[in-house]
Design an enzyme around this catalytic site. Structure first.
Site, PDB file in Angstrom:
ATOM      1  N   LYS A 143      -9.944  -8.676   1.703  1.00 51.84           N
ATOM      2  CA  LYS A 143      -8.832  -8.111   2.486  1.00 51.84           C
ATOM      3  C   LYS A 143      -7.669  -7.899   1.524  1.00 51.84           C
ATOM      4  O   LYS A 143      -7.014  -8.839   1.092  1.00 51.84           O
ATOM      5  CB  LYS A 143      -8.431  -9.059   3.611  1.00 51.84           C
ATOM      6  CG  LYS A 143      -7.362  -8.462   4.511  1.00 51.84           C
ATOM      7  CD  LYS A 143      -7.186  -9.289   5.767  1.00 51.84           C
ATOM      8  CE  LYS A 143      -6.271  -8.629   6.771  1.00 51.84           C
ATOM      9  NZ  LYS A 143      -4.963  -8.278   6.269  1.00 51.84           N
ATOM     10  N   CYS A 194      27.009  -7.671 -16.830  1.00 52.14           N
ATOM     11  CA  CYS A 194      27.950  -7.965 -17.914  1.00 52.14           C
ATOM     12  C   CYS A 194      28.027  -6.704 -18.766  1.00 52.14           C
ATOM     13  O   CYS A 194      27.004  -6.256 -19.293  1.00 52.14           O
ATOM     14  CB  CYS A 194      27.453  -9.139 -18.752  1.00 52.14           C
ATOM     15  SG  CYS A 194      28.351  -9.299 -20.308  1.00 52.14           S
ATOM     16  N   CYS A 239      30.262 -13.873 -17.243  1.00 57.52           N
ATOM     17  CA  CYS A 239      28.936 -13.893 -17.864  1.00 57.52           C
ATOM     18  C   CYS A 239      28.651 -15.291 -18.428  1.00 57.52           C
ATOM     19  O   CYS A 239      29.474 -15.823 -19.185  1.00 57.52           O
ATOM     20  CB  CYS A 239      28.879 -12.849 -18.974  1.00 57.52           C
ATOM     21  SG  CYS A 239      27.368 -12.950 -19.937  1.00 57.52           S
ATOM     22  N   GLU A 267     -15.936  -8.038   3.002  1.00 53.31           N
ATOM     23  CA  GLU A 267     -15.087  -7.278   2.084  1.00 53.31           C
ATOM     24  C   GLU A 267     -13.820  -8.066   1.783  1.00 53.31           C
ATOM     25  O   GLU A 267     -13.356  -8.819   2.628  1.00 53.31           O
ATOM     26  CB  GLU A 267     -14.680  -5.948   2.742  1.00 53.31           C
ATOM     27  CG  GLU A 267     -15.860  -5.095   3.121  1.00 53.31           C
ATOM     28  CD  GLU A 267     -15.461  -3.822   3.878  1.00 53.31           C
ATOM     29  OE1 GLU A 267     -14.256  -3.547   3.997  1.00 53.31           O
ATOM     30  OE2 GLU A 267     -16.374  -3.134   4.339  1.00 53.31           O
TER      31      GLU A 267
HETATM   32  S1  IVH Z   1     -10.941  -2.597   8.308  1.00 51.22           S
HETATM   33  C1  IVH Z   1      -9.232  -2.063  12.978  1.00 51.22           C
HETATM   34  N1  IVH Z   1     -11.200  -3.515   5.894  1.00 51.22           N
HETATM   35  O1  IVH Z   1      -6.019  -5.271   7.061  1.00 51.22           O
HETATM   36  C2  IVH Z   1      -8.811  -2.139  11.586  1.00 51.22           C
HETATM   37  N2  IVH Z   1      -9.008  -3.529   6.821  1.00 51.22           N
HETATM   38  O2  IVH Z   1      -5.395  -6.063  10.247  1.00 51.22           O
HETATM   39  C3  IVH Z   1     -10.008  -2.176  10.688  1.00 51.22           C
HETATM   40  N3  IVH Z   1      -7.274  -4.367   5.301  1.00 51.22           N
HETATM   41  O3  IVH Z   1      -4.816  -2.547   8.915  1.00 51.22           O
HETATM   42  C4  IVH Z   1      -9.572  -2.276   9.291  1.00 51.22           C
HETATM   43  N4  IVH Z   1      -8.596  -4.779   3.614  1.00 51.22           N
HETATM   44  O4  IVH Z   1      -4.490  -2.557   6.370  1.00 51.22           O
HETATM   45  C5  IVH Z   1     -10.332  -3.274   6.895  1.00 51.22           C
HETATM   46  N5  IVH Z   1     -11.617  -4.276   3.750  1.00 51.22           N
HETATM   47  C6  IVH Z   1     -10.752  -4.029   4.732  1.00 51.22           C
HETATM   48  C7  IVH Z   1      -9.367  -4.297   4.609  1.00 51.22           C
HETATM   49  C8  IVH Z   1      -8.525  -4.031   5.693  1.00 51.22           C
HETATM   50  C9  IVH Z   1      -7.346  -4.808   4.049  1.00 51.22           C
HETATM   51  C10 IVH Z   1      -6.002  -4.303   6.075  1.00 51.22           C
HETATM   52  C11 IVH Z   1      -5.780  -2.987   6.763  1.00 51.22           C
HETATM   53  C12 IVH Z   1      -5.772  -3.286   8.232  1.00 51.22           C
HETATM   54  C13 IVH Z   1      -5.472  -4.756   8.249  1.00 51.22           C
HETATM   55  C14 IVH Z   1      -6.201  -5.400   9.420  1.00 51.22           C
END
Ligand code: IVH
Length: 659
Positions: free
Chosen positions: A113, A417, A401, A111
């Site tokens: 991030k 200004c 200015c 996925e």
């Molecule tokens: S799963 C145990 N999936 O990244 C945490 N997190 O350090 C499992 N995040 O706190 C989270 N995209 O804020 C997950 N596809 C995704 C994500 C995601 C962004 C963020 C989320 C989390 C941090 C992980």
């Protein structure tokens, strides 16, 4: 419609469906007008029958009374975080740990991030009851009211399960982030450093109506508590079916090669995605495998965050320029030794405002890191003090200015200004704003063009645009016969602009296009000119700050002088007012594309003239507006013998109607 409790509930469902279709599916099922009408009816019913109001009514989405502080919320299931890795070697190591522990080659889900902030949503018997931030993972802040203003968070789902937790990321798309910062800048409010800060600042507002005004999004990625669901893939499918947005780019992989391929593909796609991602999250798909792998401290061992290399690079701060904005705010801008950041050369970067500048503790000559995210303005993140040579020197905060030399005034984090109508740079920006797309839509009138006209002494205020001729433009670099002609045509065409566009074009503080629209739904232009505070505050969505800003602006002789001049040049301020619904009751359907006329603009024109937009051909459709590459609607319209209009015919019809 008879006003019964049952019909009220049906109306709630209908509007929730329309919001879902609009925000999540991107396939509107109601026109703006139909939606507005139904929404107004809903508001009226709720005003009459407060006891009927349900917690998942779309009217909740506008926010409510400010809170004093957020309650803390004890998470039922702790919110951990992921361990980060940065290299292929680290991933290979992780994968072999998974394979060794499980004695199998587990399928993984990959996925994006998203760079936002995590939100935990609790649904009990299908209704959203709690929303909390992560906080320290054990306790977070309860932000339910705020979360309910986010259109992509369903207030109600179809699964009547007694207790479910859904987690995901609250974030800004790059487009919405840019719009928010533009708005903040226009209104002389602090801009946000990056989309993540903006998301966090917007979600954690004690006044939920502010959250509502910011276009936050939510992507779901975790489901807890559903006995029938056994894998991450099933979770994602369930989330999607329940109306949550999930990342479109998610893929699964069965081998190292497939993961590496996905990584490459994401690294390429990244620059073109609509939101910022800082890496990939790779999760073992099966829940029984996840349980077997378990957790260490606060991080699950069944998932890993593989971060992309930073989009930050090192450069040297050569100097700081001070730019003057349309409303007089001075923005410090870093001049840098040119560097490449994610594929683009960067020579300037914003330093936001003077508080930020001070916080960064910069010296001219410092080595600094510069960051670029998508099409967001590049910014200076920090300086490296340990790399100083002793040759660096302090910057000087300007007192005057840079454009008109007037003494600057400090207003919160901003230096301003206040020589507004007499400061050349402010007027240049103001004139360019006057002709900008949402204002009077004079395509081709860029800041650079306005600056050239100014330097040629051809222009000192917006109304002077109407004294310009083709010859004037021809003398400017970059204009030829055809472009000069077109420029004059667009300037002339703007004379017919509706009053809200004209007011927006003047760019009053706190007065957005929507506010301007609301004003002229109620007042005529002349009534507006004489309206006092209380008259303005009686208008929906106008509070004391907006009303005061309007009243103050109308005290400026500049405004009335400009109006007088515009009228003398034939600007149709009066005629454009009461064109009450000349397309009233007529339903249009649009298909195909139109050169120079985005669909939103055509829809706006139809609605302004009182017409309706249908999303499909029905017996109620009177006209099909047909562009190039029409869809199946053309055949349907022909079958139903509905009149088909070309763009030209439509524009003719609209212009006959507007006078
Ligand atoms: S799963 C145990 N999936 O990244 C945490 N997190 O350090 C499992 N995040 O706190 C989270 N995209 O804020 C997950 N596809 C995704 C994500 C995601 C962004 C963020 C989320 C989390 C941090 C992980």
């Amino acid at each position: 419609m008879e006003i019964t409790q049952n019909n009220y509930l049906k109306l709630v469902e209908k509007l929730n469906e329309a919001l879902f279709a609009y925000h999540t599916l991107n396939e509107p099922i109601l026109s703006d007008l139909e939606y507005d009408e139904s929404y107004r009816l809903l508001l009226n019913i709720e005003a009459m029958h407060a006891d009927w109001k349900v917690g998942y009514s779309p009217t909740i989405r506008v926010g409510s009374e400010p809170e004093k502080k957020f309650e803390t919320y004890l998470h039922k299931i702790k919110m951990g975080s992921l361990e980060n890795i940065f290299t292929q070697e680290e991933f290979i190591k992780e994968l072999s740990t998974w394979q060794d522990t499980l004695q199998a080659h587990p399928e993984v889900v990959i996925e994006p991030k998203i760079d936002g902030l995590a939100l935990n949503l609790v649904y009990q018997y299908g209704i959203l009851t709690h929303a909390a931030t992560r906080g320290n993972g054990i306790e977070g802040e309860l932000v339910t009211k705020n979360a309910k203003t986010i259109r992509s968070i369903p207030l109600k789902i179809n699964d009547n399960h007694p207790y479910l937790e859904i987690r995901g990321e609250v974030y800004f798309t790059l487009k919405e982030f840019k719009q928010l910062n533009d708005y903040q800048m226009h209104h002389q409010q602090k801009t946000f450093v990056n989309p993540r800060n903006a998301a966090s600042g917007s979600l954690r507002q004690l006044d939920s109506s502010i959250t509502a005004s910011r276009r936050l999004s939510f992507l779901a990625y975790t489901l807890y508590g559903h006995e029938k669901i056994n894998t991450q893939k099933e979770s994602l499918a369930w989330l999607k079916a329940q109306g949550f947005c999930i990342a479109e780019e998610i893929v699964s992989a069965h081998s190292l090669e497939e993961v590496l391929k996905a990584y490459e593909s994401f690294a390429e796609k990244r620059a073109f995605m609509s939101y910022e991602i800082d890496g990939l999250v790779i999760k073992v798909n099966r829940f029984d495998y996840q349980a077997e792998l378990g957790e260490v401290q606060r991080s699950p061992r069944w998932a890993i965050a593989w971060k992309f290399p930073a989009t930050e690079v090192l450069s040297t701060l050569l100097n700081i320029d001070y730019q003057v904005g349309r409303l007089g705010a001075i923005t410090p801008v870093a001049q840098l030794v040119p560097v490449f950041v994610s594929g683009a050369q960067i020579q300037h970067a914003t330093l936001h405002n003077f508080d930020e500048l001070e916080r960064k503790n910069l010296l001219i000559g410092d080595k600094v890191s510069v960051r670029r995210a998508g099409d967001v303005i590049p910014e200076v993140i920090k300086s490296y003090e340990h790399l100083r040579t002793g040759q660096e020197r302090p910057y000087i905060i300007p007192q005057y200015c840079p454009s008109c030399a007037r003494t600057l005034v400090k207003k919160d984090a901003l230096l301003v200004c206040i020589n507004h109508a007499h400061c050349p740079e402010q007027m240049i920006q103001q004139i360019a704003h006057f002709g900008s797309r949402d204002a009077l839509d004079m395509e081709g009138l860029s800041v650079q063009t306005v600056r050239k006209l100014w330097e040629a002494d051809l222009m000192r205020s917006p109304a002077d645009l109407y004294a310009l001729t083709e010859e004037h433009f021809l003398k400017l670099e970059g204009f030829a016969k055809k472009s000069a002609q077109k420029m004059i045509q667009t300037i002339q065409r703007a004379k017919n602009a509706p009053p809200e566009k004209l007011l927006w074009a003047f760019g009053l503080r706190h007065v957005g296009l929507l506010t301007a629209k609301k004003i002229f739904e109620v007042l005529s232009w002349d009534q507006f000119l004489t309206a006092d505070l209380s008259t303005l505050m009686a208008i929906e969505s106008i509070g004391p700050i907006i009303a005061q800003s309007i009243v103050d602006y109308k005290k400026e002789p500049y405004f009335f002088q400009q109006l007088k001049k515009l009228k003398e040049y034939g600007f149709k301020i009066h005629e454009t007012l009461k064109k009450e619904g000349s397309l009233k009751g007529i339903t249009f359907v649009i298909t195909g594309s139109f050169e120079d006329y985005p669909r939103a603009r055509l829809q706006g024109m139809i609605e302004e003239l009182g017409g309706k937009i249908g999303s499909s051909i029905t017996s109620k459709t009177q006209y099909l507006l047909c562009g190039s590459d029409p869809g199946s609607k053309l055949v349907q319209a022909q079958e139903k013998r509905i009149t088909i209009l070309s763009l030209k015919e439509f524009l003719q019809m609209a212009s006959n109607s507007s006078i």
